[in-house]
Design an enzyme around this catalytic site. Structure first.
Site, PDB file in Angstrom:
ATOM      1  CB  SER A  11      -0.914  -0.014   1.229  1.00 46.38           C
ATOM      2  OG  SER A  11      -1.732   1.118   1.289  1.00 46.38           O
ATOM      3  CB  SER A  42     -12.853   1.599  -1.431  1.00 43.69           C
ATOM      4  OG  SER A  42     -11.438   1.539  -1.316  1.00 43.69           O
ATOM      5  CB  SER A  93     -10.211   2.565   5.211  1.00 44.16           C
ATOM      6  OG  SER A  93     -10.754   1.272   5.315  1.00 44.16           O
ATOM      7  CG  ASP A 146      -6.986  -5.611   3.919  1.00 50.46           C
ATOM      8  OD1 ASP A 146      -8.030  -6.043   3.385  1.00 50.46           O
ATOM      9  OD2 ASP A 146      -6.214  -4.817   3.343  1.00 50.46           O
ATOM     10  NE  ARG A 183     -10.085 -10.882   2.323  1.00 42.19           N
ATOM     11  CZ  ARG A 183      -9.245  -9.889   2.050  1.00 42.19           C
ATOM     12  NH1 ARG A 183      -9.090  -8.905   2.916  1.00 42.19           N
ATOM     13  NH2 ARG A 183      -8.557  -9.867   0.920  1.00 42.19           N
ATOM     14  NE  ARG A 211      -5.055  -8.198   2.882  1.00 41.05           N
ATOM     15  CZ  ARG A 211      -3.781  -7.813   2.916  1.00 41.05           C
ATOM     16  NH1 ARG A 211      -2.905  -8.519   3.616  1.00 41.05           N
ATOM     17  NH2 ARG A 211      -3.373  -6.740   2.255  1.00 41.05           N
TER      18      ARG A 211
END
Length: 422
Positions: free
Chosen positions: A21, A161, A188, A301, A332, A374
């Site tokens: 990132s 996002s 985030s 994450d 996820r 992940r």
């Protein structure tokens, strides 16, 4: 590719890889800068390779002067490129799309794998309001964009996002006019602060008061020497391994980091762990583990690693923020429920909460990463204390962020028998 893992104790120190990132932000800022920048600490993940290939296609010159350090000569205008691929990098795609919109040349951006399934409606809705021509494929890739962006005052939705917001913050300084972004439903936030920090190091000023960002126009990126941080996201698997009983320490982390996943330390402490921070490494003592509650909307994450932690805590642990998991490399939340369920762990998805019914024990099983890096890493750590053998399918997915993961796992216990099977 499939990896076969047998139970075993891990012991040693892991030098954590670069934050992909942080690296992608730095490489793109360097490519937009006047003169030549030096970026050190660049990793070998697929996402970083895709960004390096993209800035070269845009016209930047990249010369590696060491294994992880590169001199990057920036661009004033696009090279004539007509198409870019971000690979599977959601961050790379979102940053590149906005940056390309800062120029008056049409560029088509594409990707592969799960990125083709991620919604891009934000660009359809927002970039035209900055004077750009945008065409997506019914809200998905490929996307064609032509600028230049024009400064304006705008309210934007940050709930899907933060990466879209980061992209705008990188593009708008190149507008001739000043801009103001008011972000509602911001998620985030730490990642946006990372972007602002990187921009400042490359000479770009953005004033930030709560969720309002004021961006002067006619700014120029300036060359800089930049060192990429170690990756807290990758570190989460080893720190959780330490918490569940392995003798693992992690080096290469920055305690002053703005990375959202540094919040792992809070989660570990809420589960009864003692975090031992030394000059060169971090170690976790999880002797007094108990169920925990953790809010993860800003650091989604961390879910896979925290599920492994919760599996070792006897009782029900709660992680909030599963609404952020649907549009990752996999769905996820559902995948964690399915694959850890095969190992005997009960996971309940209840609105925006994940309830993990830990027993302290797992059973070896045949599981799949669903092509999600992940998920693969979290299953691998879980397999080290599960009863019996675990087979992790689609194990090559780790290359997206951590190509050396399997090698590092074996380095901590050669007898653990990580066996590749094609």
């Amino acid at each position: 590719m499939e990896q076969i893992i047998r139970t075993g104790h891990l012991s040693g120190i892991i030098r954590i890889p670069a934050s992909k990132s942080d690296s992608q932000r730095a490489v793109l800022c360097a490519a937009l800068s006047e003169g030549t920048s030096h970026v050190s600490g660049i990793g070998r993940s697929d996402d970083e390779k895709a960004m390096l290939n993209s800035v070269i296609a845009l016209g930047a010159t990249v010369q590696f002067v060491s294994e992880t350090g590169a001199d990057i000569k920036g661009i004033n205008r696009l090279s004539g490129v007509t198409e870019l691929s971000a690979g599977e990098s959601g961050l790379g795609l979102r940053l590149l799309t906005c940056v390309c919109a800062a120029f008056d040349q049409p560029v088509t951006l594409n990707g592969k794998g799960s990125l083709l399934k991620r919604p891009m409606n934000f660009f359809d809705e927002v970039l035209p309001r900055f004077g750009c021509d945008v065409t997506t494929t019914n809200g998905f890739l490929p996307i064609r964009v032509k600028g230049p962006v024009k400064g304006t005052n705008l309210e934007v939705d940050g709930s899907l996002s933060s990466q879209f917001i980061s992209g705008l913050l990188m593009a708008l300084p190149k507008s001739k006019q000043a801009s103001s972004l008011t972000v509602v439903n911001m998620k985030s936030g730490p990642y946006i602060q990372m972007t602002l920090q990187t921009l400042r190091k490359f000479g770009i000023e953005v004033e930030n008061k709560e969720n309002v960002f004021s961006i002067p126009g006619n700014q120029s990126y300036k060359s800089a020497d930049y060192t990429v941080e170690g990756d807290w996201s990758s570190a989460s698997y080893w720190l959780v391994a330490s918490a569940v009983g392995h003798s693992v320490s992690v080096s290469g982390l920055t305690m002053e980091s703005l990375q959202a996943d540094k919040a792992l330390l809070q989660a570990l402490m809420s589960a009864g762990c003692r975090v031992q921070i030394e000059e060169q490494s971090v170690h976790v003592n999880g002797k007094d583990l108990h169920p925990f509650v953790f809010d993860a909307p800003d650091c989604p994450d961390l879910f896979p690693a925290l599920v492994v932690l919760a599996a070792k805590c006897e009782g029900i642990s709660t992680i909030r923020g599963i609404g952020r998991l649907a549009h990752k490399e996999s769905n996820r939340g559902v995948v964690l429920q399915s694959e850890f369920g095969k190992m005997g762990l009960k996971i309940v998805l209840d609105h925006d909460e994940m309830l993990i019914h830990g027993t302290g024990n797992l059973q070896g099983a045949v599981v799949s990463s669903h092509h999600d890096h992940r998920i693969a890493m979290s299953l691998a750590i879980a397999a080290t204390f599960a009863n019996g053998e675990t087979q992790v399918r689609d194990a090559e997915a780790v290359a997206k962020s951590y190509p050396d993961f399997w090698k590092h796992l074996v380095s901590l216990n050669e007898s653990i028998t990580v066996q590749a099977k094609n």
